[in-house]
Write an enzyme that holds these catalytic residues in place. Structure first.
Site, short mmCIF file in Angstrom:
data_model
loop_
_atom_site.label_atom_id
_atom_site.label_comp_id
_atom_site.label_asym_id
_atom_site.label_seq_id
_atom_site.Cartn_x
_atom_site.Cartn_y
_atom_site.Cartn_z
CE LYS A 50 -2.08 -2.00 3.57
NZ LYS A 50 -2.96 -2.29 4.68
N GLY A 51 2.21 1.18 0.31
CA GLY A 51 2.79 2.35 0.32
C GLY A 51 3.03 3.26 -0.48
CG ASP A 107 6.78 2.34 0.05
OD1 ASP A 107 7.68 1.64 -0.50
OD2 ASP A 107 6.07 2.24 0.86
CG ASP A 110 15.23 -0.01 4.94
OD1 ASP A 110 15.92 1.05 5.36
OD2 ASP A 110 14.98 -0.88 5.82
CE LYS A 138 14.50 4.06 5.69
NZ LYS A 138 14.31 3.56 6.79
CG PHE A 159 10.86 3.64 10.29
CD1 PHE A 159 10.97 2.28 9.79
CD2 PHE A 159 9.15 4.18 10.37
CE1 PHE A 159 10.09 1.75 9.08
CE2 PHE A 159 8.44 3.43 10.01
CZ PHE A 159 8.63 2.14 9.39
NE ARG A 172 -0.72 2.17 5.12
CZ ARG A 172 0.60 1.34 4.76
NH1 ARG A 172 1.45 2.07 3.80
NH2 ARG A 172 0.80 0.30 5.10
#
Ligand code: IMP
Ligand code: MG
Length: 186
Positions: A50-51, A107, A110, A138, A159, A172
């Site tokens: 969903k990000g 999105d 990482d 990142k 984060f 969100r």
């Protein structure tokens, strides 16, 4: 996670890292770049739920091409702030990707484990081309080398939440991207 009773946990929300006008400006720059790189083509923009949903919906509106879009949903096993890299596909694109110019919309990258899995998986479906656009990157956290064709912002090892990104499904809907602070931290 402590909440105020509404399910929201304001104590965890830290300062703004990227405000909404900075995000919008960058998304439009990415859209212009993609418009010129895919000139005379009809890319398929596959957003990862969903990000990436909010980034995806802004990005597709800034690309001036005859594009189509779809979504995939994945879940990665792990805690709410760290991914294990074990990925499970919950939803596939509705149509096959064979012969398509696919642009995967993520999105945040990482460790790179989620994206690595997705790229391997999608390449096996024989698209004509496969590129990746990630709003946030990142680089200091990378464990697996993944190729990113378009990056919105490189960010530090923090984060972040907002603009589609969540902590345990919260935040969100925030228009800005904030740092997350553990309870008690400044
Ligand atoms: P990776 O597999 O470690 O690259 O993690 C990628 C996924 O972890 C992203 O698609 C997000 O769902 C989640 N994630 C990683 N970092 C953050 C963050 O700072 N905020 C919110 N979600 C994150
Ligand atoms: Mg994600």
């Amino acid at each position: 996670m402590e909440t105020d009773g509404s399910g929201f946990s304001p104590k965890l929300l830290g300062p703004v890292l990227l405000d909404s006008s900075t995000i919008q400006k960058r998304v439009h720059e990415l859209g212009s770049q993609i418009t010129s790189d895919y000139k005379h083509k009809s890319p398929l923009l596959v957003g990862i739920l969903k990000g990436a949903s909010i980034f995806h919906s802004d990005l597709v509106r800034s690309i001036l091409l005859d594009l189509s879009y779809d979504f995939m949903a994945v879940c990665s096993y792990g805690s709410s702030t760290a991914s294990s890299g074990e990925v499970r596909i919950l939803k596939d694109p509705d149509r096959g990707l064979e012969g398509k110019e696919v642009l995967l919309v993520e999105d945040i990258v990482d460790t790179g484990r989620t994206l690595h899995y997705l790229v391997q998986n999608l390449k096996a479906r024989e698209p004509n081309s496969l590129k990746v656009v990630a709003l946030l990157n990142k680089p200091s956290r990378r464990e697996i080398d993944v190729e990113l064709d378009y990056i919105g912002f490189d960010i530090p090892d923090e984060f972040v939440v907002g603009y589609g990104l969540d902590y345990d499904q919260h935040y969100r809907n925030l228009p800005d991207i904030h740092l997350l602070r553990e309870n008690g931290a400044v």
